[in-house]
Design an enzyme around this catalytic site. Structure first.
Site: not given
Ligand code: FMN
Length: 338
Positions: A106, A127, A129, A155, A164, A208, A230, A232
């Site tokens: 990330s 990844q 942002y 992303t 949230r 993404k 995704s 997210h």
């Molecule tokens: C704690 C946390 C932080 C995340 N941080 C990012 C991030 O920095 N960049 C991003 O593109 N997605 C982020 N995501 C989304 C994940 O890349 C991913 O899309 C998602 O967790 C997939 O679902 P799953 O956790 O149910 O497997 C984050 C998810 C979580 C749980």
């Protein structure tokens, strides 16, 4: 730690992690309907096993953007892994590499993408942002290339930060929340993607956060290298579809022209089979490996991948298939979740 099963990883992580950190990792936007639907979508598909076939040898390997993967599972980018352990981002990537797959780092991970790359040399994706104006983004891309990354996933589901409820109720925010530059995300368009692709070349650029066939078709037109479906993990827009339910319309829009990765709720070998059957090249896991890190650091992530591999092999064998290519829409059917 002697982790014997995938559910044990989640149970043990919840036991070990402070409540607000566990809430941050597992939580999502709004009512968390999108989070729940990701699972509900996967659980609303049943497998259609075929019998009396020789399944004594099973090949789970695949390739993604030219990189060999031991199983079709990668590690999704997670920005706040340092909440678990300061070195957790590098540990995760090293674990993916040691196992024989890849992970996404990330752009908001600490100690930063260059330090993480130095601590985890070997194949990995970045990844992105958008934080800052086009000059800032261009400079970051140059630095990402110099650090040796093998591709960039932009992303695109984060024009605004998801609201949230859980965080608001807990009156707790992750430390990274205060970082500046987020406002630039709201101005990201297909022109931004074109500029990123130009600057990133020859690195492949993926998007993404694609959630519709319409955007997948535009992504193909834009010339990206891969589509990463995704929502997210349900952390951005609430009340969305399960990603597994989006997969068929994206597969149809893409028509085999690009590889497709999907994440959202993937926890078990059977989940992987369902995504491959519906046309994904690979899935990514997020919370599962964050939980494995909380249990046992780098070794925990390797173990989680081994357990996924074991389940995947078992499910494929019991379904009568010996390669990922043998899975197809005929391998699954709609079913009531229970
Ligand atoms: C704690 C946390 C932080 C995340 N941080 C990012 C991030 O920095 N960049 C991003 O593109 N997605 C982020 N995501 C989304 C994940 O890349 C991913 O899309 C998602 O967790 C997939 O679902 P799953 O956790 O149910 O497997 C984050 C998810 C979580 C749980």
């Amino acid at each position: 730690m002697d982790l014997q099963s995938l559910p044990e990883i989640m149970i043990e992580a919840e036991r070990r992690a402070p409540a607000e950190i566990w809430g941050h990792i597992t939580g999502g936007a709004g009512t968390e309907m999108t989070v729940r639907r990701n699972r509900l979508g996967l659980d609303s598909l049943a497998l259609r096993p075929r019998v009396l076939r020789d399944v004594s040898s099973i090949d789970m390997t695949t390739r993604f953007l030219g990189h060999p993967l031991r199983i079709p599972v990668m590690l999704a980018p997670i920005g706040s892994l340092a909440l678990i352990h300061e070195d957790a981002s590098a540990q995760a990537i090293r674990a993916a590499q040691a196992f024989g797959t890849m992970g996404f780092v990330s752009s908001v991970a600490t100690p930063g993408f260059a330090a993480i790359a130095a601590a985890a040399p070997g194949p990995k994706f970045f990844q992105l942002y958008i934080r800052g104006d086009s000059a800032d983004v261009g400079n970051s891309i140059d630095a990402v290339k110099a650090a040796g990354y093998d591709g960039i996933a932009v992303t695109v589901d984060s024009a605004y930060y998801g609201v949230r409820d859980r965080q608001l109720l807990q009156k707790w925010k992750p430390p990274a929340h205060a970082r500046p530059g987020k406002e630039h995300q709201a101005r990201v368009t297909w022109d931004t993607v074109a500029a990123i692709m130009e600057r990133a070349a020859p690195l492949p650029v993926m998007l993404k956060g694609i959630q519709t066939g319409e955007d997948a078709a535009l992504a193909v037109e834009a010339g990206v290298a891969a589509i990463y479906i995704s929502n997210h993990g349900g952390r951005q827009l609430d009340q969305c579809q399960a990603t597994i339910d989006i997969l068929p319309e994206v597969v149809s829009a893409v028509g085999g022209r690009l590889p497709i990765v999907v994440d959202g709720g993937f926890l078990r070998g059977a989940d992987i089979v369902k995504a491959i059957a519906l046309g994904a090249q690979a899935v990514a896991v997020g919370r599962l490996y964050a939980s494995a890190l909380a249990c046992a650091g780098e070794a925990g992530v390797v173990r989680a991948l081994e357990l996924l591999e074991g389940e995947l092999s078992n499910v494929m064998g019991l379904m009568g298939v010996t390669s990922l290519a043998a899975l197809g829409p005929q391998s699954v059917t709609a079913a009531r979740p229970a």
